[in-house]
Design a protein around this motif. Sequence first.
Motif, PDB file in Angstrom:
ATOM      1  N   UNK A   1      -3.181  -3.328  -6.803  1.00  0.00           N
ATOM      2  CA  UNK A   1      -2.054  -2.738  -6.290  1.00  0.00           C
ATOM      3  C   UNK A   1      -0.912  -3.860  -6.370  1.00  0.00           C
ATOM      4  N   UNK A   2       0.410  -3.369  -5.876  1.00  0.00           N
ATOM      5  CA  UNK A   2       1.563  -4.413  -5.736  1.00  0.00           C
ATOM      6  C   UNK A   2       1.832  -4.539  -4.406  1.00  0.00           C
ATOM      7  N   UNK A   3       1.652  -5.873  -3.749  1.00  0.00           N
ATOM      8  CA  UNK A   3       1.713  -6.089  -2.390  1.00  0.00           C
ATOM      9  C   UNK A   3       2.978  -6.957  -2.481  1.00  0.00           C
TER      10      UNK A   3
ATOM     11  N   UNK B   1       8.878  -4.583   5.993  1.00  0.00           N
ATOM     12  CA  UNK B   1       8.053  -5.833   6.179  1.00  0.00           C
ATOM     13  C   UNK B   1       7.899  -6.110   7.601  1.00  0.00           C
ATOM     14  N   UNK B   2       6.849  -6.484   7.947  1.00  0.00           N
ATOM     15  CA  UNK B   2       6.251  -7.051   9.135  1.00  0.00           C
ATOM     16  C   UNK B   2       6.452  -8.637   9.134  1.00  0.00           C
ATOM     17  N   UNK B   3       7.650  -9.041  10.154  1.00  0.00           N
ATOM     18  CA  UNK B   3       8.112 -10.441  10.151  1.00  0.00           C
ATOM     19  C   UNK B   3       7.535 -10.819  11.233  1.00  0.00           C
ATOM     20  N   UNK B   4       6.756 -12.089  11.132  1.00  0.00           N
ATOM     21  CA  UNK B   4       6.320 -12.806  12.271  1.00  0.00           C
ATOM     22  C   UNK B   4       7.531 -13.349  12.937  1.00  0.00           C
TER      23      UNK B   4
ATOM     24  N   UNK C   1       3.309   4.957   5.264  1.00  0.00           N
ATOM     25  CA  UNK C   1       2.329   4.915   3.999  1.00  0.00           C
ATOM     26  C   UNK C   1       2.649   3.630   3.213  1.00  0.00           C
ATOM     27  N   UNK C   2       3.540   2.886   3.092  1.00  0.00           N
ATOM     28  CA  UNK C   2       3.694   1.725   2.246  1.00  0.00           C
ATOM     29  C   UNK C   2       3.349   0.464   2.952  1.00  0.00           C
ATOM     30  N   UNK C   3       2.927   0.520   4.466  1.00  0.00           N
ATOM     31  CA  UNK C   3       2.293  -0.641   4.908  1.00  0.00           C
ATOM     32  C   UNK C   3       3.438  -1.639   5.197  1.00  0.00           C
TER      33      UNK C   3
ATOM     34  N   UNK D   1       1.613  -4.810   5.829  1.00  0.00           N
ATOM     35  CA  UNK D   1       0.364  -4.781   6.667  1.00  0.00           C
ATOM     36  C   UNK D   1      -0.754  -4.392   5.991  1.00  0.00           C
ATOM     37  N   UNK D   2      -2.136  -5.179   6.212  1.00  0.00           N
ATOM     38  CA  UNK D   2      -3.167  -4.679   5.423  1.00  0.00           C
ATOM     39  C   UNK D   2      -4.438  -4.507   6.336  1.00  0.00           C
ATOM     40  N   UNK D   3      -5.444  -3.717   5.724  1.00  0.00           N
ATOM     41  CA  UNK D   3      -6.764  -3.566   6.393  1.00  0.00           C
ATOM     42  C   UNK D   3      -7.813  -3.866   5.478  1.00  0.00           C
TER      43      UNK D   3
END
Length: 134
Positions: free
Chosen positions: A25-27, A1-4, A98-100, A32-34
Motif C-alpha cells: 500500500x501507499x503510506x 497526519x498524526x504529528x508528534x 479509514x485513511x489512518x 497511524x499503523x497497527x
Amino acid sequence: MFKLIKIEYGHGNVPEPILVPAAAGTYKEGDALVVSANKVAKASGDASVAYICYAGKTVTSTDSDLLVYKVTPAMLFEAPLSAFGTTVKFGAKLTIDSTGEKVTATATTTNFGAYVESVNDASAAGDKVIVRLA
C-alpha cells in the motif's frame, strides 16, 4: 497526519525510527499503523495504534520494509478531525478514520483509539486536537 508534538517526562522530542515489514500500500508520514498478520498496516476505527509512519513510501511485495516509530504512552500527537461532533471533548476516546490520518467524532467501543488530551478550540472538520494513542 498524526504529528508528534511532545514526548513527556524529559525525553527529547525525537522518536527512534525502525524498519518493519508492511502490508502492500501507499503510506504517508504520520499515518497511524497497527500490526496485522505480522506486518504493519494503516489503522482505522477503534484500533490500538502501535506505530506511526516515519517516512512515506509505496510498499510492494518485493520491497516490504517501512520506516516507522513505536507509539508510547508518553507521546502526544496533534491530529486533524475528519468530522466534529459533541463527542469531541477532553477525555473522550475517539476512532481513527479509514485513511489512518485523522481522528473521527465517533467514540471507541473496545480498543484505545485516540484519547483526547485537548480539544484545542476545535469546532469543525479539519481542526486539530491533541491526542494520546497509547
